[in-house]
Design an enzyme around this catalytic site. Structure first.
Site, mmCIF file in Angstrom:
data_model
loop_
_atom_site.group_PDB
_atom_site.id
_atom_site.type_symbol
_atom_site.label_atom_id
_atom_site.label_comp_id
_atom_site.label_asym_id
_atom_site.label_seq_id
_atom_site.Cartn_x
_atom_site.Cartn_y
_atom_site.Cartn_z
ATOM 1 N N TYR A 65 -2.355 11.434 -19.281
ATOM 2 C CA TYR A 65 -2.440 11.622 -17.759
ATOM 3 C C TYR A 65 -2.879 12.974 -17.544
ATOM 4 O O TYR A 65 -3.755 13.123 -16.395
ATOM 5 C CB TYR A 65 -0.881 11.860 -17.393
ATOM 6 C CG TYR A 65 -0.172 10.526 -17.078
ATOM 7 C CD1 TYR A 65 -0.476 9.781 -15.656
ATOM 8 C CD2 TYR A 65 0.600 9.702 -17.915
ATOM 9 C CE1 TYR A 65 0.098 8.647 -15.472
ATOM 10 C CE2 TYR A 65 0.899 8.286 -17.719
ATOM 11 C CZ TYR A 65 0.728 8.114 -16.370
ATOM 12 O OH TYR A 65 0.887 6.606 -16.170
ATOM 13 N N ASN A 100 -2.167 3.982 -4.954
ATOM 14 C CA ASN A 100 -2.873 5.100 -5.833
ATOM 15 C C ASN A 100 -1.940 6.357 -5.955
ATOM 16 O O ASN A 100 -1.226 6.687 -5.142
ATOM 17 C CB ASN A 100 -3.956 5.299 -5.204
ATOM 18 C CG ASN A 100 -5.031 4.248 -4.982
ATOM 19 O OD1 ASN A 100 -4.717 3.144 -5.616
ATOM 20 N ND2 ASN A 100 -5.995 4.462 -4.097
ATOM 21 N N ASP A 102 -3.643 8.952 -6.914
ATOM 22 C CA ASP A 102 -4.606 10.085 -7.105
ATOM 23 C C ASP A 102 -4.642 11.191 -6.119
ATOM 24 O O ASP A 102 -5.487 12.174 -6.029
ATOM 25 C CB ASP A 102 -6.025 9.632 -7.220
ATOM 26 C CG ASP A 102 -6.344 8.479 -6.032
ATOM 27 O OD1 ASP A 102 -5.888 8.862 -4.995
ATOM 28 O OD2 ASP A 102 -7.325 7.569 -6.246
ATOM 29 N N HIS A 117 3.492 4.096 -5.902
ATOM 30 C CA HIS A 117 3.438 4.222 -7.374
ATOM 31 C C HIS A 117 3.599 5.467 -7.799
ATOM 32 O O HIS A 117 3.143 5.927 -8.829
ATOM 33 C CB HIS A 117 2.454 3.639 -8.183
ATOM 34 C CG HIS A 117 2.522 2.021 -8.004
ATOM 35 N ND1 HIS A 117 1.279 1.180 -8.061
ATOM 36 C CD2 HIS A 117 3.348 1.153 -7.583
ATOM 37 C CE1 HIS A 117 1.724 0.026 -8.090
ATOM 38 N NE2 HIS A 117 2.854 -0.289 -7.596
ATOM 39 N N CYS A 125 11.382 16.113 -14.254
ATOM 40 C CA CYS A 125 12.221 15.937 -15.737
ATOM 41 C C CYS A 125 13.137 14.573 -15.931
ATOM 42 O O CYS A 125 13.611 14.057 -14.909
ATOM 43 C CB CYS A 125 13.308 17.119 -15.512
ATOM 44 S SG CYS A 125 14.493 17.138 -16.881
ATOM 45 N N CYS A 128 17.124 15.751 -15.478
ATOM 46 C CA CYS A 128 17.809 16.012 -14.327
ATOM 47 C C CYS A 128 16.878 15.743 -12.991
ATOM 48 O O CYS A 128 17.358 15.909 -12.045
ATOM 49 C CB CYS A 128 18.195 17.612 -14.499
ATOM 50 S SG CYS A 128 16.448 18.600 -14.114
ATOM 51 N N THR A 186 -7.778 -3.436 -3.388
ATOM 52 C CA THR A 186 -6.727 -3.670 -4.470
ATOM 53 C C THR A 186 -7.135 -5.130 -4.786
ATOM 54 O O THR A 186 -7.250 -6.240 -3.986
ATOM 55 C CB THR A 186 -5.171 -3.632 -3.785
ATOM 56 O OG1 THR A 186 -4.410 -3.977 -4.799
ATOM 57 C CG2 THR A 186 -5.130 -4.485 -2.422
HETATM 58 P P1 OAD Z 1 -7.209 -2.883 -9.750
HETATM 59 O O1 OAD Z 1 -8.128 -2.257 -10.650
HETATM 60 O O2 OAD Z 1 -6.322 -3.886 -10.097
HETATM 61 O O3 OAD Z 1 -8.251 -3.546 -8.530
HETATM 62 C C1 OAD Z 1 -9.193 -2.592 -7.767
HETATM 63 C C2 OAD Z 1 -9.810 -3.588 -6.865
HETATM 64 O O4 OAD Z 1 -10.717 -2.781 -6.184
HETATM 65 C C3 OAD Z 1 -10.513 -4.894 -7.383
HETATM 66 O O5 OAD Z 1 -10.159 -5.829 -6.629
HETATM 67 C C4 OAD Z 1 -12.140 -4.597 -7.020
HETATM 68 O O6 OAD Z 1 -12.799 -5.656 -6.794
HETATM 69 C C5 OAD Z 1 -11.973 -3.691 -5.754
HETATM 70 N N1 OAD Z 1 -13.211 -2.608 -5.605
HETATM 71 C C6 OAD Z 1 -13.520 -1.872 -6.594
HETATM 72 N N2 OAD Z 1 -14.776 -0.908 -6.055
HETATM 73 C C7 OAD Z 1 -14.405 -1.359 -4.713
HETATM 74 C C8 OAD Z 1 -15.018 -0.643 -3.581
HETATM 75 N N3 OAD Z 1 -15.930 0.340 -3.626
HETATM 76 N N4 OAD Z 1 -14.705 -1.185 -2.374
HETATM 77 C C9 OAD Z 1 -13.617 -1.922 -2.313
HETATM 78 N N5 OAD Z 1 -12.942 -2.501 -3.252
HETATM 79 C C10 OAD Z 1 -13.399 -2.139 -4.420
HETATM 80 O O7 OAD Z 1 -6.487 -1.949 -8.997
HETATM 81 P P2 OAD Z 1 -5.105 -2.056 -7.828
HETATM 82 O O8 OAD Z 1 -5.032 -3.232 -7.425
HETATM 83 O O9 OAD Z 1 -4.918 -0.627 -7.191
HETATM 84 O O10 OAD Z 1 -0.196 0.475 -11.398
HETATM 85 O O11 OAD Z 1 -3.749 -2.233 -9.256
HETATM 86 C C11 OAD Z 1 -2.643 -2.102 -8.662
HETATM 87 C C12 OAD Z 1 -1.815 -1.456 -9.962
HETATM 88 O O12 OAD Z 1 -2.205 -1.792 -10.954
HETATM 89 C C13 OAD Z 1 -2.176 -0.056 -9.928
HETATM 90 O O13 OAD Z 1 -1.336 0.757 -9.012
HETATM 91 C C14 OAD Z 1 -1.657 0.347 -11.281
HETATM 92 C C15 OAD Z 1 -2.080 -0.882 -12.099
HETATM 93 O O14 OAD Z 1 -1.578 -1.280 -12.953
HETATM 94 C C16 OAD Z 1 0.471 1.133 -11.918
HETATM 95 O O15 OAD Z 1 -0.028 1.972 -12.705
HETATM 96 C C17 OAD Z 1 2.079 1.237 -11.785
#
Ligand code: OAD
Length: 243
Positions: A65, A100, A102, A117, A125, A128, A186
């Site tokens: 992290y 995200n 971030d 998320h 912690c 607590c 996503t």
């Molecule tokens: P992913 O990495 O699964 O997907 C990212 C998506 O962004 C993909 O569909 C890409 O095609 C798209 N992409 C990449 N560059 C792009 C751009 N410039 N413009 C538009 N789209 C673009 O990420 P998430 O869907 O966010 O969870 O993943 C969901 C969750 O899986 C995350 O929050 C995380 C992960 O495990 C936890 O950590 C709980």
């Protein structure tokens, strides 16, 4: 690129909801999770993003992290984040839901954000639940400890953990009530976030995704716009501003 129907719906919408994923931050230089350069190709989620892993090897998880926090400190929001911050001011009800951790939506100026998320800049912690926002995590060599003696963990949702209840309830409510729903950057593979666009569609919203490729939900929604969110979203704003 934008259908007349989509633009008309958006121009007249009172309630708009947007779900974002890692793709919206890709143009800022934050790696996504899946895909060719995705984090989960290089690191194993089961070793890093779950509570058992943390209990077994807190230092490794903490280092992972810290690596991501450092990276995020070095990047800036891109035009996609700024466009969504501007959209917040354009509609009577605008709900930004992000997967995200971030913090870039906040840095870009979005004010109300549902963080499904958690947030990597916040720590908690394990005993607590006290929240720590300001500790100097970058230079910690070992896992920080709370005043109560418990170990501190990032305040993010790990695999196998529940999402913050309020956040998920508000997100589903927004999906059910909005007239237009955007799914941006996503892969729509992780539940329950992936159900939000589907829920919105089933509740009568016009659902559009913006992604560099088609995704798991493309065939269940109204339109897929293929392209980078940092390019498409600013164009979309210009389009809705046109008389
Ligand atoms: P992913 O990495 O699964 O997907 C990212 C998506 O962004 C993909 O569909 C890409 O095609 C798209 N992409 C990449 N560059 C792009 C751009 N410039 N413009 C538009 N789209 C673009 O990420 P998430 O869907 O966010 O969870 O993943 C969901 C969750 O899986 C995350 O929050 C995380 C992960 O495990 C936890 O950590 C709980």
């Amino acid at each position: 690129m934008f259908s007349t129907k989509f633009i008309e719906k958006l121009k007249h919408a009172q309630k708009v909801a947007v779900l974002t994923g890692a793709g919206i931050s890709a143009e800022s230089g934050v790696p996504t999770f899946r895909g060719e350069d995705g984090l989960w190709n290089k690191f194993r989620p089961e070793e890093l993003a779950n509570f058992n892993a943390f209990q077994k090897n807190p230092k490794l998880v903490w280092e992972w992290y810290n690596y991501r926090r450092k990276l995020i400190h070095e990047v800036k929001p891109n035009p996609g984040h700024f466009a969504l911050a501007e959209m917040e001011q354009m509609f009577p009800v605008f709900t930004l839901i992000t997967q995200n951790v971030d913090n870039l939506h906040r840095v870009a100026g979005s004010q109300i954000i549902i963080e499904l998320h958690g947030n990597i800049m916040r720590n908690r912690c394990v005993d607590c639940n006290k929240i720590y926002r300001e500790i100097d995590i970058e230079f910690e060599s070992s896992v920080p400890v709370c005043r109560c003696g418990g170990l501190m963990r990032p305040d993010v949702v790990w695999f196998g953990e529940m999402l913050p209840e309020d956040a998920i309830l508000c997100a589903f409510q927004a999906a059910q009530e909005c007239e237009v729903f955007l799914s941006v950057g996503t892969s729509a593979l992780v539940q329950p976030a992936a159900s939000l666009p589907i829920e919105a569609h089933a509740s009568g919203a016009f659902v559009v995704e913006i992604n560099v490729e088609r995704t798991a939900i493309s065939r269940y929604i109204d339109e897929s716009i293929i392209g980078k969110s940092g390019e498409i979203l600013p164009l979309l704003i210009n389009k809705i501003k046109e008389k």
